[in-house]
Motif scaffolding. Structure first.
Motif, PDB file in Angstrom:
ATOM      1  N   TYR A   1      -0.316  -4.362   3.608  1.00  0.00           N
ATOM      2  CA  TYR A   1      -1.556  -4.548   4.351  1.00  0.00           C
ATOM      3  C   TYR A   1      -2.007  -5.985   4.145  1.00  0.00           C
ATOM      4  CZ  TYR A   1      -6.426  -3.742   5.822  1.00  0.00           C
ATOM      5  OH  TYR A   1      -7.638  -3.792   6.460  1.00  0.00           O
TER       6      TYR A   1
ATOM      7  N   GLU B   1      -4.859  -8.894   4.999  1.00  0.00           N
ATOM      8  CA  GLU B   1      -6.235  -9.042   5.485  1.00  0.00           C
ATOM      9  C   GLU B   1      -6.778 -10.420   5.130  1.00  0.00           C
ATOM     10  OE1 GLU B   1      -8.826  -6.334   3.371  1.00  0.00           O
ATOM     11  OE2 GLU B   1      -7.714  -6.662   1.524  1.00  0.00           O
ATOM     12  N   PRO B   2      -7.683 -10.926   5.968  1.00  0.00           N
ATOM     13  CA  PRO B   2      -8.326 -12.195   5.611  1.00  0.00           C
ATOM     14  C   PRO B   2      -9.361 -11.930   4.524  1.00  0.00           C
ATOM     15  CG  PRO B   2      -9.211 -11.344   7.688  1.00  0.00           C
ATOM     16  CD  PRO B   2      -8.160 -10.379   7.248  1.00  0.00           C
ATOM     17  N   LEU B   3      -9.442 -12.821   3.538  1.00  0.00           N
ATOM     18  CA  LEU B   3     -10.391 -12.603   2.444  1.00  0.00           C
ATOM     19  C   LEU B   3     -11.817 -12.870   2.857  1.00  0.00           C
ATOM     20  CD1 LEU B   3      -9.462 -13.855  -1.095  1.00  0.00           C
ATOM     21  CD2 LEU B   3      -9.869 -11.560  -0.248  1.00  0.00           C
ATOM     22  N   ASP B   4     -12.013 -13.743   3.839  1.00  0.00           N
ATOM     23  CA  ASP B   4     -13.379 -14.125   4.163  1.00  0.00           C
ATOM     24  C   ASP B   4     -13.709 -13.888   5.623  1.00  0.00           C
ATOM     25  OD1 ASP B   4     -11.533 -15.952   4.804  1.00  0.00           O
ATOM     26  OD2 ASP B   4     -12.339 -17.544   3.539  1.00  0.00           O
ATOM     27  N   GLY B   5     -13.119 -12.840   6.197  1.00  0.00           N
ATOM     28  CA  GLY B   5     -13.521 -12.423   7.535  1.00  0.00           C
ATOM     29  C   GLY B   5     -12.872 -13.177   8.678  1.00  0.00           C
ATOM     30  N   GLY B   6     -12.126 -14.222   8.399  1.00  0.00           N
ATOM     31  CA  GLY B   6     -11.434 -14.938   9.469  1.00  0.00           C
ATOM     32  C   GLY B   6     -12.386 -15.672  10.389  1.00  0.00           C
TER      33      GLY B   6
ATOM     34  N   PHE C   1      -5.982   3.470   1.923  1.00  0.00           N
ATOM     35  CA  PHE C   1      -5.386   2.892   0.717  1.00  0.00           C
ATOM     36  C   PHE C   1      -6.435   2.879  -0.391  1.00  0.00           C
ATOM     37  CE2 PHE C   1      -4.485  -1.179  -1.709  1.00  0.00           C
ATOM     38  CZ  PHE C   1      -3.537  -0.601  -2.553  1.00  0.00           C
TER      39      PHE C   1
ATOM     40  N   GLU D   1      -5.604   6.750   7.604  1.00  0.00           N
ATOM     41  CA  GLU D   1      -4.720   6.511   6.473  1.00  0.00           C
ATOM     42  C   GLU D   1      -5.483   5.546   5.560  1.00  0.00           C
ATOM     43  OE1 GLU D   1      -0.038   5.550   6.002  1.00  0.00           O
ATOM     44  OE2 GLU D   1      -0.767   6.659   7.731  1.00  0.00           O
TER      45      GLU D   1
ATOM     46  N   MET E   1     -10.744  -6.686   2.380  1.00  0.00           N
ATOM     47  CA  MET E   1     -11.851  -7.553   1.997  1.00  0.00           C
ATOM     48  C   MET E   1     -12.296  -8.391   3.164  1.00  0.00           C
ATOM     49  SD  MET E   1     -10.848  -8.384  -1.787  1.00  0.00           S
ATOM     50  CE  MET E   1      -9.595  -7.132  -1.696  1.00  0.00           C
ATOM     51  N   THR E   2     -12.940  -7.757   4.123  1.00  0.00           N
ATOM     52  CA  THR E   2     -13.310  -8.467   5.325  1.00  0.00           C
ATOM     53  C   THR E   2     -14.595  -9.262   5.133  1.00  0.00           C
ATOM     54  OG1 THR E   2     -14.246  -6.400   6.063  1.00  0.00           O
ATOM     55  CG2 THR E   2     -12.121  -6.998   6.978  1.00  0.00           C
ATOM     56  N   GLU E   3     -15.263  -9.098   4.005  1.00  0.00           N
ATOM     57  CA  GLU E   3     -16.447  -9.920   3.736  1.00  0.00           C
ATOM     58  C   GLU E   3     -16.232 -10.644   2.423  1.00  0.00           C
ATOM     59  OE1 GLU E   3     -19.751  -7.294   3.522  1.00  0.00           O
ATOM     60  OE2 GLU E   3     -19.037  -6.214   5.273  1.00  0.00           O
TER      61      GLU E   3
ATOM     62  N   LEU F   1      -1.160  -3.965   9.259  1.00  0.00           N
ATOM     63  CA  LEU F   1      -0.265  -3.227   8.367  1.00  0.00           C
ATOM     64  C   LEU F   1       1.159  -3.467   8.857  1.00  0.00           C
ATOM     65  CD1 LEU F   1      -0.217  -1.062   6.045  1.00  0.00           C
ATOM     66  CD2 LEU F   1      -0.117   0.658   7.863  1.00  0.00           C
TER      67      LEU F   1
ATOM     68  N   VAL G   1       0.816  -1.213   0.000  1.00  0.00           N
ATOM     69  CA  VAL G   1       0.000   0.000   0.000  1.00  0.00           C
ATOM     70  C   VAL G   1       0.852   1.266   0.000  1.00  0.00           C
ATOM     71  CG1 VAL G   1      -1.978  -1.110   1.078  1.00  0.00           C
ATOM     72  CG2 VAL G   1      -0.281   0.035   2.523  1.00  0.00           C
TER      73      VAL G   1
ATOM     74  N   VAL H   1      -9.307   0.353  11.142  1.00  0.00           N
ATOM     75  CA  VAL H   1      -8.604  -0.499  10.168  1.00  0.00           C
ATOM     76  C   VAL H   1      -9.551  -1.551   9.595  1.00  0.00           C
ATOM     77  CG1 VAL H   1      -6.844  -2.306   9.934  1.00  0.00           C
ATOM     78  CG2 VAL H   1      -6.290  -0.185  11.101  1.00  0.00           C
ATOM     79  N   GLY H   2      -9.552  -1.660   8.276  1.00  0.00           N
ATOM     80  CA  GLY H   2     -10.415  -2.638   7.616  1.00  0.00           C
ATOM     81  C   GLY H   2     -11.700  -2.034   7.073  1.00  0.00           C
TER      82      GLY H   2
ATOM     83  N   ARG I   1     -14.121  -0.047   4.756  1.00  0.00           N
ATOM     84  CA  ARG I   1     -13.880   0.007   3.314  1.00  0.00           C
ATOM     85  C   ARG I   1     -15.102   0.525   2.551  1.00  0.00           C
ATOM     86  NH1 ARG I   1     -11.478  -5.212   1.721  1.00  0.00           N
ATOM     87  NH2 ARG I   1      -9.557  -4.046   1.547  1.00  0.00           N
TER      88      ARG I   1
ATOM     89  N   PRO J   1      -7.029  -7.771  10.296  1.00  0.00           N
ATOM     90  CA  PRO J   1      -6.056  -7.280   9.323  1.00  0.00           C
ATOM     91  C   PRO J   1      -4.903  -6.563  10.011  1.00  0.00           C
ATOM     92  CG  PRO J   1      -8.039  -5.915   9.275  1.00  0.00           C
ATOM     93  CD  PRO J   1      -8.314  -7.054  10.206  1.00  0.00           C
TER      94      PRO J   1
ATOM     95  N   THR K   1      -9.686   1.636   1.531  1.00  0.00           N
ATOM     96  CA  THR K   1      -9.620   0.837   2.756  1.00  0.00           C
ATOM     97  C   THR K   1      -8.792   1.568   3.802  1.00  0.00           C
ATOM     98  OG1 THR K   1      -9.569  -1.117   1.328  1.00  0.00           O
ATOM     99  CG2 THR K   1      -9.021  -1.459   3.654  1.00  0.00           C
ATOM    100  N   VAL K   2      -9.304   1.647   5.006  1.00  0.00           N
ATOM    101  CA  VAL K   2      -8.522   2.221   6.104  1.00  0.00           C
ATOM    102  C   VAL K   2      -7.455   1.210   6.497  1.00  0.00           C
ATOM    103  CG1 VAL K   2      -8.548   3.053   8.482  1.00  0.00           C
ATOM    104  CG2 VAL K   2     -10.468   3.572   6.951  1.00  0.00           C
ATOM    105  N   VAL K   3      -6.171   1.608   6.406  1.00  0.00           N
ATOM    106  CA  VAL K   3      -5.099   0.670   6.740  1.00  0.00           C
ATOM    107  C   VAL K   3      -4.374   1.050   8.028  1.00  0.00           C
ATOM    108  CG1 VAL K   3      -4.732  -0.114   4.375  1.00  0.00           C
ATOM    109  CG2 VAL K   3      -3.443   1.850   5.213  1.00  0.00           C
ATOM    110  N   ARG K   4      -4.634   2.259   8.548  1.00  0.00           N
ATOM    111  CA  ARG K   4      -4.002   2.642   9.816  1.00  0.00           C
ATOM    112  C   ARG K   4      -4.972   3.540  10.566  1.00  0.00           C
ATOM    113  NH1 ARG K   4       1.332   4.379   8.390  1.00  0.00           N
ATOM    114  NH2 ARG K   4       2.350   2.534   9.208  1.00  0.00           N
TER     115      ARG K   4
END
Lengths: 106, 254
Positions: free
Chosen positions: A98, A100-105, B79, B77, B1-3, A74, A24, B31-32, B34, A72, B24-27
């Motif tokens: 960055y 992140e889990p693709l499916d919400g973990g 992205f 922050e 992509m939390t969903e 950073l 990022v 965070v997460g 979007r 997620p 997407t908020v990365v900091r």
């Protein structure tokens, strides 16, 4: 991410969970640009890259952690010469990745 | 992509060549969080409505420039990632060179369309990677298409009765690249025929012929690399040539 869709789909179809790591931010010279992605599965698969090979192993471990916690994160990889062969970038830049889990973990 | 749904929707947009973007908020605290923009439709939220509106404006600006970047906005922050529709490559002439050209262009992310009137050549077996096969004469095929600056056209049939209508049709579009196969002599003769037919010099100067970068290509695969290398160079405004003999940025700025 486009080039990873095929791999991600295949892993998910076989029941694996997937984390996505994306560059990022780049400061100075770095092997891959902002937007470069790498996908990692909890089954141990890896596709794509976020650096020319310098930090992929470290990102792989971080991705396993992200999959375990569902949160997620950073991560900043920077670089001193002594680190260059450890988990730094040999060419002296700094990147932020960055993950992140693709499916919400869970 | 939390969903899952965000990933699925982005994937579907990318695969159907719709423009898409994410912020997407990365900091920071959120965070997460979007916002997703797919083909003009917005979903998701980061802050209050006014803040989201500001983010969405930035998403549109970055997408228009095909740019991905991180910015500090307010306490966040963010992205910004852009997924612009890919460039298209229209290949006139389902000839031997067209096969590796179509396959390699797909590898590079192009939408690939192959046009030929010969049913024996323009087959799905020969072009498994092509997005579309059109069994028509060039003028008919071109009538049904919207061609923009994000399009490259390679004219490869070696048959003037197919290549020349393709060239005339291509010159009437704003395509960013028009390449035509043939020897140096063929290209001189072709330019003269176009001149005789009343085509102006400015249009004739748009034609890249002989097609490709000068890498000594002789096999169909090498020719495909030569053509695609030329297209990439044109896309990025570079002359081609050896990096060891040039200076400046290796990578094109995105």
């Amino acid at each position: 991410m486009k080039e990873l869709l095929h791999d991600i789909d295949a892993w998910r179809q076989s029941g694996e969970r997937v984390a996505l790591a994306t560059v990022v931010k780049v400061e100075g010279s770095a092997p891959r640009p902002v937007g470069a992605t790498m996908a990692v599965s909890d089954g141990g698969n890896l596709a794509g890259s976020v650096s020319g090979g310098c930090v992929e192993t470290a990102v792989f471990e971080e991705a396993q952690d992200v999959l375990a916690t569902g949160k997620p994160k950073l991560i900043r990889y920077g670089i001193s010469d002594e680190m260059a062969w450890d988990v730094g970038l040999a060419c002296g830049g700094t990147i932020e990745v960055y993950v992140e889990p693709l499916d919400g973990g869970q | 992509m939390t969903e899952t749904s965000v990933y699925e929707r982005l994937k579907s947009a990318i695969e159907s060549y719709q423009p898409a973007a994410t912020a997407t908020v990365v900091r920071g605290d959120a965070v997460g969080a979007r916002i997703v923009l797919i083909d003009g439709q917005v979903s998701g939220s980061i802050g209050d409505a006014a803040f989201d509106e500001q983010i969405i404006d930035r998403m549109r600006e970055h997408l228009a420039e095909s740019r991905s970047t991180t910015e500090s906005i307010g306490e966040f922050e963010v992205f910004f990632e852009s997924f612009p529709p890919p460039p298209s490559l229209l290949i006139f002439g389902a000839v031997h060179v067209a096969q590796p050209l179509a396959a390699m262009a797909k590898m590079l992310g192009f939408r690939v369309v192959v046009i030929d009137v010969r049913p024996k050549l323009a087959t799905a077996e020969r072009f498994p990677d092509a997005d579309q096969l059109i069994l028509e004469w060039p003028d008919v095929a071109l009538e049904g298409m919207t061609i923009d600056r994000n399009t490259a056209i390679a004219i490869l049939s070696h048959d003037p009765k197919f290549d020349e209508p393709a060239l005339l049709g291509a010159l009437a579009t704003p395509a960013r690249y028009i390449g035509a196969v043939g020897s140096r002599k063929t290209n001189v003769d072709r330019r003269q025929r176009l001149r005789d037919a009343g085509v102006d010099e400015e249009s004739i100067a748009r034609i890249h012929g002989p097609i490709g970068l000068d890498i000594g290509a002789s096999t169909p695969e090498e020719m495909a690399i030569s053509i695609l290398a030329e297209i990439i160079a044109i896309w990025h405004g570079r002359p081609g040539g050896l990096l060891a003999q040039s200076s400046g940025n290796i990578r094109a700025r995105v």
